[in-house]
Design a protein around this motif. Structure first.
Motif, PDB file in Angstrom:
ATOM      1  N   ARG A 184      59.826  19.755  84.473  1.00 57.35           N
ATOM      2  CA  ARG A 184      59.962  18.336  84.741  1.00 57.35           C
ATOM      3  C   ARG A 184      61.289  17.861  84.169  1.00 57.35           C
ATOM      4  NH1 ARG A 184      57.319  13.296  82.991  1.00 57.35           N
ATOM      5  NH2 ARG A 184      56.780  14.234  81.007  1.00 57.35           N
ATOM      6  N   THR A 185      61.976  17.009  84.893  1.00 59.08           N
ATOM      7  CA  THR A 185      63.258  16.486  84.430  1.00 59.08           C
ATOM      8  C   THR A 185      63.142  14.990  84.200  1.00 59.08           C
ATOM      9  OG1 THR A 185      64.389  18.176  85.736  1.00 59.08           O
ATOM     10  CG2 THR A 185      65.725  16.331  84.978  1.00 59.08           C
ATOM     11  N   LEU A 186      63.687  14.537  83.088  1.00 58.73           N
ATOM     12  CA  LEU A 186      63.553  13.133  82.709  1.00 58.73           C
ATOM     13  C   LEU A 186      64.718  12.293  83.217  1.00 58.73           C
ATOM     14  CD1 LEU A 186      62.304  13.559  79.029  1.00 58.73           C
ATOM     15  CD2 LEU A 186      60.966  13.381  81.139  1.00 58.73           C
ATOM     16  N   VAL A 187      64.451  11.019  83.413  1.00 60.89           N
ATOM     17  CA  VAL A 187      65.507  10.081  83.812  1.00 60.89           C
ATOM     18  C   VAL A 187      65.468   8.870  82.887  1.00 60.89           C
ATOM     19  CG1 VAL A 187      65.378  10.768  86.231  1.00 60.89           C
ATOM     20  CG2 VAL A 187      64.104   8.768  85.458  1.00 60.89           C
ATOM     21  N   GLY A 188      66.604   8.197  82.828  1.00 57.46           N
ATOM     22  CA  GLY A 188      66.657   6.906  82.153  1.00 57.46           C
ATOM     23  C   GLY A 188      67.122   6.972  80.728  1.00 57.46           C
ATOM     24  N   GLY A 189      67.943   6.015  80.355  1.00 53.25           N
ATOM     25  CA  GLY A 189      68.373   5.895  78.968  1.00 53.25           C
ATOM     26  C   GLY A 189      69.045   7.154  78.477  1.00 53.25           C
ATOM     27  N   VAL A 190      68.777   7.505  77.240  1.00 57.99           N
ATOM     28  CA  VAL A 190      69.426   8.678  76.648  1.00 57.99           C
ATOM     29  C   VAL A 190      68.692   9.976  76.956  1.00 57.99           C
ATOM     30  CG1 VAL A 190      70.633   7.445  74.810  1.00 57.99           C
ATOM     31  CG2 VAL A 190      68.278   8.188  74.448  1.00 57.99           C
ATOM     32  N   GLN A 191      67.616   9.894  77.746  1.00 55.41           N
ATOM     33  CA  GLN A 191      66.914  11.128  78.097  1.00 55.41           C
ATOM     34  C   GLN A 191      67.266  11.612  79.500  1.00 55.41           C
ATOM     35  OE1 GLN A 191      62.881   9.946  77.153  1.00 55.41           O
ATOM     36  NE2 GLN A 191      62.406   9.618  79.285  1.00 55.41           N
ATOM     37  N   GLU A 192      68.240  10.967  80.128  1.00 58.60           N
ATOM     38  CA  GLU A 192      68.690  11.346  81.461  1.00 58.60           C
ATOM     39  C   GLU A 192      69.049  12.834  81.519  1.00 58.60           C
ATOM     40  OE1 GLU A 192      69.000   8.960  83.947  1.00 58.60           O
ATOM     41  OE2 GLU A 192      69.384  10.630  85.320  1.00 58.60           O
ATOM     42  N   SER A 244      78.360   9.151  77.299  1.00 55.80           N
ATOM     43  CA  SER A 244      78.462  10.554  76.887  1.00 55.80           C
ATOM     44  C   SER A 244      79.911  10.990  76.734  1.00 55.80           C
ATOM     45  CB  SER A 244      77.732  11.461  77.887  1.00 55.80           C
ATOM     46  OG  SER A 244      78.402  11.485  79.121  1.00 55.80           O
ATOM     47  N   ARG A 270      63.389   6.065  88.479  1.00 53.78           N
ATOM     48  CA  ARG A 270      64.550   5.251  88.846  1.00 53.78           C
ATOM     49  C   ARG A 270      64.524   5.060  90.346  1.00 53.78           C
ATOM     50  NH1 ARG A 270      68.205   8.733  87.103  1.00 53.78           N
ATOM     51  NH2 ARG A 270      69.216   7.156  85.854  1.00 53.78           N
ATOM     52  N   LEU A 319      64.810   1.270  86.643  1.00 49.77           N
ATOM     53  CA  LEU A 319      64.958   2.434  85.779  1.00 49.77           C
ATOM     54  C   LEU A 319      63.931   2.303  84.681  1.00 49.77           C
ATOM     55  CD1 LEU A 319      67.101   4.727  85.257  1.00 49.77           C
ATOM     56  CD2 LEU A 319      68.179   3.135  83.681  1.00 49.77           C
ATOM     57  N   SER A 320      63.259   3.404  84.367  1.00 49.97           N
ATOM     58  CA  SER A 320      62.306   3.363  83.266  1.00 49.97           C
ATOM     59  C   SER A 320      62.226   4.727  82.609  1.00 49.97           C
ATOM     60  CB  SER A 320      60.928   2.937  83.759  1.00 49.97           C
ATOM     61  OG  SER A 320      59.977   3.100  82.715  1.00 49.97           O
ATOM     62  N   ALA A 321      62.711   4.790  81.398  1.00 49.66           N
ATOM     63  CA  ALA A 321      62.591   6.044  80.645  1.00 49.66           C
ATOM     64  C   ALA A 321      61.133   6.294  80.283  1.00 49.66           C
ATOM     65  CB  ALA A 321      63.463   5.995  79.384  1.00 49.66           C
ATOM     66  N   HIS A 364      69.121  13.407  75.122  1.00 52.50           N
ATOM     67  CA  HIS A 364      69.991  14.461  75.647  1.00 52.50           C
ATOM     68  C   HIS A 364      71.124  14.722  74.647  1.00 52.50           C
ATOM     69  CE1 HIS A 364      72.779  16.583  78.271  1.00 52.50           C
ATOM     70  NE2 HIS A 364      71.772  16.754  79.112  1.00 52.50           N
ATOM     71  N   HIS A 389      74.263  12.642  74.267  1.00 51.38           N
ATOM     72  CA  HIS A 389      74.206  11.331  73.622  1.00 51.38           C
ATOM     73  C   HIS A 389      74.097  11.437  72.100  1.00 51.38           C
ATOM     74  CE1 HIS A 389      74.106   8.666  77.086  1.00 51.38           C
ATOM     75  NE2 HIS A 389      73.352   9.559  77.688  1.00 51.38           N
ATOM     76  N   PRO A 431      72.996   3.488  76.841  1.00 55.22           N
ATOM     77  CA  PRO A 431      72.433   3.212  78.163  1.00 55.22           C
ATOM     78  C   PRO A 431      71.094   2.508  78.043  1.00 55.22           C
ATOM     79  CG  PRO A 431      72.069   5.507  77.570  1.00 55.22           C
ATOM     80  CD  PRO A 431      72.868   4.906  76.453  1.00 55.22           C
ATOM     81  N   ALA A 432      70.855   1.554  78.915  1.00 52.92           N
ATOM     82  CA  ALA A 432      69.550   0.890  78.943  1.00 52.92           C
ATOM     83  C   ALA A 432      68.478   1.904  79.320  1.00 52.92           C
ATOM     84  CB  ALA A 432      69.565  -0.262  79.937  1.00 52.92           C
ATOM     85  N   SER A 433      67.329   1.796  78.682  1.00 56.31           N
ATOM     86  CA  SER A 433      66.241   2.738  78.970  1.00 56.31           C
ATOM     87  C   SER A 433      65.203   2.144  79.911  1.00 56.31           C
ATOM     88  CB  SER A 433      65.581   3.208  77.669  1.00 56.31           C
ATOM     89  OG  SER A 433      65.182   2.110  76.886  1.00 56.31           O
ATOM     90  N   GLN A 452      62.462   8.173  72.940  1.00 58.27           N
ATOM     91  CA  GLN A 452      63.157   8.907  73.987  1.00 58.27           C
ATOM     92  C   GLN A 452      63.477  10.328  73.501  1.00 58.27           C
ATOM     93  OE1 GLN A 452      66.089   6.775  76.538  1.00 58.27           O
ATOM     94  NE2 GLN A 452      65.886   5.125  75.054  1.00 58.27           N
ATOM     95  N   ASN A 470      59.550   7.358  83.423  1.00 52.35           N
ATOM     96  CA  ASN A 470      60.347   8.440  84.032  1.00 52.35           C
ATOM     97  C   ASN A 470      60.621   8.198  85.515  1.00 52.35           C
ATOM     98  OD1 ASN A 470      61.761  10.832  83.483  1.00 52.35           O
ATOM     99  ND2 ASN A 470      60.221  12.031  84.579  1.00 52.35           N
TER     100      ASN A 470
END
Lengths: 396, 396, 396
Positions: free
Chosen positions: B43-51, C98, C16, C9-11, B96, B99, C148-150, B93, C14
């Protein structure tokens, strides 16, 4: 018919092309010798710290080489037939700048991504890390080699000799601290054994700026081996520090991989021809494989030889490095009068050409050229480093 | 039929698989007990610093746990039925590495991404930040936990007991400053309540290298609560610093969330069985939920207990930490003789096993084991920290 | 029918949404004046250091502006018809966090990404870089503008006046060093010339925390030009340092682009109305284009004027900056009593509103308001900086 120019990447126009062949003999109606199956290809890397790194691979039908768009338009390596030029860095991954920390280890972080055949050092600073007079840490070899290009295009000239160009803009800009644009160009002629850098540095500031630029051009095996030699026409040379001074008598020859060698560095004042071109030559022991580094001394007046014939695992490599100065800390370069300034809103050009050689006759021609340039000039070989450099660490 | 091995990610082969189920009972012809619906998922995460953070989720039919491929193959958390192991870090979070800024706050940047059940600390250094004798800042707990794996594969053994493995290569390499490869492996047997780390550290340099490795294994509620206890067989223990010394009498028991507690740290010399395995046990107040940390003392001879029973919002957590040493600054560990060296081009293995327990009988068996190991050995409880550590900050 | 709220977008969840129009007059059944073709659009940037940066573009039918979700929900620029508000930074790319190194140049790295109309400075610290009493380097203007906004969502109210909102969560959290959540909101009413910030800062820690917040609101040409003026109601003002003191007599007027000007900074104690709102006004020479910065002084009691009328190429810009304090180093702000603290698990709200003006009558109304607020209050103009600030570098 594919166009003869492709915009690969543009931050200003917010576009990028997909991976794949960008230009090629099959797709472009350019009257290149049909025996030459040339191409320019884009490839994006995945995994580890190389995630998202974009490469431009050029095959001119004779010479192949890879440009790292995401790392300052450096050249990773080159191949002439089966003969590879470059070096076997212990850093195998091609590190994305977002994973670099240049300030690490008191400014030695650059070493965590160093594996290129050619990486530029600069622009605000190059050379040794250390704190400047304003209290700011300058990191080893500056930022330019770890910045992603913001504009990249590839093209082939419709007219002979149909030069293939890869152009990239690398911006090193900080509000109040320098507004440099380096418009890089790597080019080659189909079927040739040469690769040419024609870079233009623009100072976008209304203020004059100091700058430094070193072309860190690096080779390991097979060109580098026990008994390889380095030749160049020069007026004088001095060792970078006391440790290099110990090796001054064997300046021109290389050891095989040597445990505990570390590195020895030498600083040359090169001799150029009437076009201001000078040449350094690295050839293997047999003398049938070599590389020549040609460079224009009007803007690259200094030449550094970096001998790092340590073990194969830790990095057996030598660097032939035309530059605006030597790789001492910028404050020392300033004192030595080797720190040029670029006027406001002005530009300056640099040229370096690599000639890859795999036959004795061609190598002999480069040697003749070097001898001709040296002819009538004494060589002053200083056996001790300059006072300021004496205690300096090595070049790294 | 899906293969019993999947390459998830490979920087060397420049490939990655898409998100989804990688291996599962439904897809693989492996004769696991059909009552166990095991699977391995990416699974790959999106958003914020976990992109862009990639997770490998393992469900062995009984135990589920999540590996963070992009953060050094750490384990985020584990679940035995409804019972969650891990901790509730105020950092929610999964950060990554691009970050992270490990040098931030004088080398405390690591704290900005700390939320794992298990994160490895090392390899060039672990422990407290601070400047080394060479003038370089060592950052808290080193780099290895914030490096993305460059090679990841998952597999299930065709033969019983059909061990499921998640293997990842984490490279910590800097030209001239260490060439470490950590080949990590997290594995589990379908239906079991155990998770096993079998890591191999390889020194790719031709030079001997100092190294450090601490398995920072962390738990919060519900296992950690007021009245939870820690048990382990040991020869001696000392408090990390003066503040920890104040809590030496209640070393084995835990407070509830406590405002102003901060952290108290204790350093143990563990006792092992004939296979060189030792065990630490954390159990809840009722004694019906627990986790055992088993580890091989031949390469992990030290054990640190980190008690951080501060408030729930700020981090109510304890760490059971087998390591090559204690979490003092590397220079102090060197002085104390706890800084091992790895010969050139050689390797060393580490093993840690986590056993998740949710019944009284199983917990009693672990306690019996601990008592058996302790039997016949005096416990030396030092009430004062060693002179060097006395003024040290806490372990963090 | 598109919903009137979109999670962009939502960390935590998960997810976007893809680039494109998120909300618009055409898609939403919201009874906005049909003459207003409003929309909210998402766009992702590629190339160079802006790779992956996500923008939210709002067009309220009259005013257009761009929010940088990946850079702390800053506002890049705004347009009222053809009139652009913002500034022409020499940094043209919108730098992904980054690629930022805030610690660069002794903590001045923030300057490498500074090009916004509005960027927040904070939260653990804002203002000048420098080492704090705990030995840690505080970097210029803190972290919040480069996170970055999460969580990002956009919405339009079904009820009049149909406010369009862009909300984003920016988390500045480090284990043991502050657990701040900044819930940002930028909003506008269809057809209006105003843009409003309503931000809520939450301290998620069980410990009280110091915090700083400065709204760095910046304008260049055409509003800023030779003869532009700044107006505001205030009780007192002092120059930031000796260099600013030299310009105290021309505090309210601007030079054209001026070589060697650098920057002059002034610190105001503003006067507010009965709702605690104060106003600063920047208007052009003709007096027909202007921007008003309204702000609530109960939580933003300080106002800084940053005059940086240097050359066009290097940055001709002025900043109108409501804040919790002035941009001295945090240690000086603490001494001066301008460093607020936020109780554990509590929150505080901030409001700033920008009013973009392109007609003489509207500008006159703001000037009348300023005169009304000033009426009956003396202005204390200090001609010398405070002792602590005297030797301070400029605000940057």
């Amino acid at each position: 018919m594919k166009p003869h120019e492709v915009v690969v990447l543009s931050a200003s126009d917010n576009l990028r092309v997909a991976d794949g062949i960008l230009l090629s003999a099959a797709q472009c109606e350019v009257p290149v010798d049909p025996g030459l199956t040339w191409s320019v290809t884009k490839r994006t890397l995945v995994g580890g710290v190389q995630e998202g790194v974009e490469l431009i691979e050029v095959d001119n039908g004779c010479l192949r080489f890879t440009i790292i768009a995401t790392r300052g338009m450096s050249v990773l390596d080159a191949r002439l037939g089966e003969l590879r030029f470059g070096w076997n860095s212990p850093i195998q991954q091609i590190v994305h700048p977002s994973h670099m920390d240049l300030g690490d280890r008191s400014g030695l972080g650059w070493l965590g991504g160093f594996n290129e055949l050619m990486v530029r050092c600069g622009i605000s600073s190059a050379g040794h890390p250390g704190v400047e007079s304003d209290g700011h840490l300058l990191t080893l070899h500056g930022k330019i080699g770890n910045l992603p290009a913001s504009e990249v295009r590839v093209s082939i000239e419709l007219d002979p000799p149909h030069r293939i160009r890869v152009q990239g803009l690398v911006e090193e800009k900080t509000f109040k601290f320098g507004l440099f644009e380096l418009w890089t160009e790597v080019s080659t002629i189909p079927g040739s054994n040469r690769l040419q850098f024609n870079d233009r540095l623009i100072n976008r500031s209304d203020y004059e700026q100091e700058y430094q630029l070193i072309y860190h051009v690096n080779f390991g095996p097979p060109i580098l081996q026990h008994g390889s030699t380095f030749l160049a026409p020069f007026k004088s040379v001095f060792p970078f520090n006391e440790y290099a001074a110990e090796g001054i008598d064997t300046l021109h020859s290389y050891l095989g991989p040597t445990r505990g060698y570390g590195e020895q560095v030498y600083c040359f004042d090169p001799i150029a021809d009437e076009e201001n071109d000078s040449t350094g030559l690295l050839k293997n022991c047999e003398g049938d494989q070599a590389v020549a580094v040609h460079f224009g001394i009007e803007t690259l007046p200094c030449f550094t030889l970096w001998k790092n014939t340590d073990t194969l695992a830790d990095g057996y490599v030598t660097g032939l490095e035309p530059g605006t100065g030597f790789p001492y800390h910028r404050s020392l370069e300033r004192l030595a009068g080797r720190l040029p300034r670029l006027a406001s809103s002005s530009q300056i050009d640099f040229r370096v050409e690599l000639e890859f050689l795999n036959d004795v006759a061609s190598i002999a021609r480069v040697e003749e050229r070097i001898n001709r340039l040296q002819h009538g000039h004494d060589r002053q070989v200083n056996r001790t480093p300059p006072p300021d450099g004496r205690d300096g660490r090595n070049e790294l």
